[in-house]
Design a protein around this motif. Structure first.
Motif, mmCIF file in Angstrom:
data_model
loop_
_atom_site.group_PDB
_atom_site.id
_atom_site.type_symbol
_atom_site.label_atom_id
_atom_site.label_comp_id
_atom_site.label_asym_id
_atom_site.label_seq_id
_atom_site.Cartn_x
_atom_site.Cartn_y
_atom_site.Cartn_z
ATOM 1 N N ARG A 83 0.852 -1.199 0.000
ATOM 2 C CA ARG A 83 0.000 0.000 0.000
ATOM 3 C C ARG A 83 0.880 1.239 0.000
ATOM 4 N NH1 ARG A 83 -5.488 -0.042 1.324
ATOM 5 N NH2 ARG A 83 -6.357 -2.146 1.517
ATOM 6 N N SER A 84 0.710 2.067 -0.991
ATOM 7 C CA SER A 84 1.587 3.228 -1.142
ATOM 8 C C SER A 84 1.426 4.223 -0.004
ATOM 9 C CB SER A 84 1.298 3.930 -2.478
ATOM 10 O OG SER A 84 -0.050 4.366 -2.537
ATOM 11 N N GLU A 85 0.239 4.245 0.619
ATOM 12 C CA GLU A 85 -0.019 5.244 1.650
ATOM 13 C C GLU A 85 0.932 5.134 2.841
ATOM 14 O OE1 GLU A 85 -3.909 4.419 -0.523
ATOM 15 O OE2 GLU A 85 -2.213 3.265 0.256
ATOM 16 N N GLY A 86 1.418 3.954 3.143
ATOM 17 C CA GLY A 86 2.285 3.821 4.300
ATOM 18 C C GLY A 86 3.594 3.118 4.024
ATOM 19 N N ALA A 87 3.924 2.928 2.739
ATOM 20 C CA ALA A 87 5.108 2.145 2.398
ATOM 21 C C ALA A 87 6.401 2.767 2.903
ATOM 22 C CB ALA A 87 5.179 1.950 0.883
ATOM 23 N N ALA A 88 6.476 4.100 2.937
ATOM 24 C CA ALA A 88 7.718 4.754 3.356
ATOM 25 C C ALA A 88 7.993 4.581 4.845
ATOM 26 C CB ALA A 88 7.662 6.240 3.018
ATOM 27 N N GLU A 89 6.941 4.249 5.628
ATOM 28 C CA GLU A 89 7.123 4.080 7.067
ATOM 29 C C GLU A 89 7.054 2.625 7.502
ATOM 30 O OE1 GLU A 89 4.706 6.367 5.896
ATOM 31 O OE2 GLU A 89 6.270 7.918 5.954
ATOM 32 N N ARG A 94 10.160 -0.009 3.981
ATOM 33 C CA ARG A 94 10.843 1.274 4.207
ATOM 34 C C ARG A 94 12.191 1.352 3.485
ATOM 35 N NH1 ARG A 94 10.102 1.653 9.561
ATOM 36 N NH2 ARG A 94 11.919 0.358 9.979
ATOM 37 N N ALA A 95 13.003 0.312 3.607
ATOM 38 C CA ALA A 95 14.330 0.342 2.982
ATOM 39 C C ALA A 95 14.218 0.338 1.463
ATOM 40 C CB ALA A 95 15.155 -0.853 3.453
ATOM 41 N N ALA A 96 13.303 -0.454 0.926
ATOM 42 C CA ALA A 96 13.140 -0.511 -0.524
ATOM 43 C C ALA A 96 12.623 0.815 -1.070
ATOM 44 C CB ALA A 96 12.200 -1.650 -0.907
ATOM 45 N N GLU A 190 14.498 11.304 -1.923
ATOM 46 C CA GLU A 190 13.960 10.470 -0.868
ATOM 47 C C GLU A 190 12.491 10.168 -1.155
ATOM 48 O OE1 GLU A 190 14.673 12.099 2.946
ATOM 49 O OE2 GLU A 190 16.827 12.377 2.622
ATOM 50 N N PRO A 191 11.900 9.219 -0.438
ATOM 51 C CA PRO A 191 10.487 8.891 -0.683
ATOM 52 C C PRO A 191 9.555 10.090 -0.669
ATOM 53 C CG PRO A 191 11.472 7.213 0.695
ATOM 54 C CD PRO A 191 12.517 8.283 0.516
#
Length: 255
Positions: A83-89, A94-96, A190-191
């Motif tokens: 899910r893109s909405e929370g992928a950065a966290e 997160r690492a990917a 960055e993301p």
């Protein structure tokens, strides 16, 4: 939960679309499923001044991301979507999201309309004007206990637009060609710098074609699974929904 997409373009067309060097020959694939190898593109090494070498490179990735910190894959769910909405966290992605963003070429994807809590009518969702699309992907290299490494990946999803929402509430993130370089640039971006790209496709970009249930079986890999099928009207009971009903199960692109 089910997941399927297709890549039926020739290697030359796929390479030209993604800005890749010449690709090895591969057959048209009409029914790509999780755990199977998929083609992805990542940013390559920086170009030297005056170099003609491509700055993107292809990778063959197992569809189903395994984070580097997983100890036992048998106890870890198959993450073929994010899910893109929370992928950065989220710890799994997160690492990917920071270091290994990718493009996933596709001719389209399949989605199933829900009926009475069960997987119902399948649809072949393709660009209305033909050609290829690039889904937003993530790659993680997993080191197996024996010492070997395996490249794994997932496809990012977002809330469906009005063209798809009547079938399901999620759809893959599509990266436009003019944004390929920005999405793949994990060195300087960055993301948060590419978060605006994680949006639904524009209206009228896709069309949904009803197809037969041949696509339900991974063993069916021929072009006949994309042939248009007749759709019978849903029974009245199937059309009624209880307040608060959730259609999030059995999605093509969900995690």
């Amino acid at each position: 939960m089910c997941g399927r997409f297709a890549l039926t373009a020739t290697p030359d067309r796929a390479a030209a679309f993604l800005g890749l060097p010449e690709l090895e020959d591969f057959p048209a694939r009409y029914n790509i499923a999780p755990t199977q190898p998929v083609l992805m593109a990542i940013a390559g090494l920086p170009r030297a001044p005056g170099s003609n070498l491509p700055d993107r490179q292809p990778m063959l990735v197992r569809w189903g991301l395994i984070p580097a910190w997983v100890k036992d894959t048998r106890e870890f769910p198959l993450l073929f979507n994010a899910r893109s909405e929370g992928a950065a966290e989220k710890a799994s992605f997160r690492a990917a999201m920071r270091h290994r963003r990718a493009l996933v070429p596709a001719s389209g994807f399949y989605e199933w309309r829900q009926s009475g809590g069960k997987r119902g009518q399948p649809y072949w969702v393709r660009p209305k004007h033909g050609g290829l699309v690039a889904f937003a992907g993530l790659i993680e290299t997993y080191a197996e206990p024996g010492g070997s490494e395996m490249d794994t990946g997932a496809i990012l999803t977002v809330n469906a637009n009005a063209d798809i929402a009547h079938i399901h509430d999620r759809m893959p993130v599509v990266i436009d060609p003019q944004d390929f370089a920005r999405w793949l640039d994990c060195r300087t971006r960055e993301p948060r710098d590419v978060a605006d790209l994680l949006r639904p496709a524009q209206l009228d970009f896709f069309e949904a074609v009803p197809v037969s249930d041949l696509v339900n079986k991974v063993a069916n890999t021929g072009p006949e699974i994309q042939e248009r099928a007749m759709v019978e009207p849903e029974p009245e009971k199937a059309r009624r929904r209880k307040p608060g009903a959730d259609d999030s199960q059995m999605s093509l692109f969900q995690q």
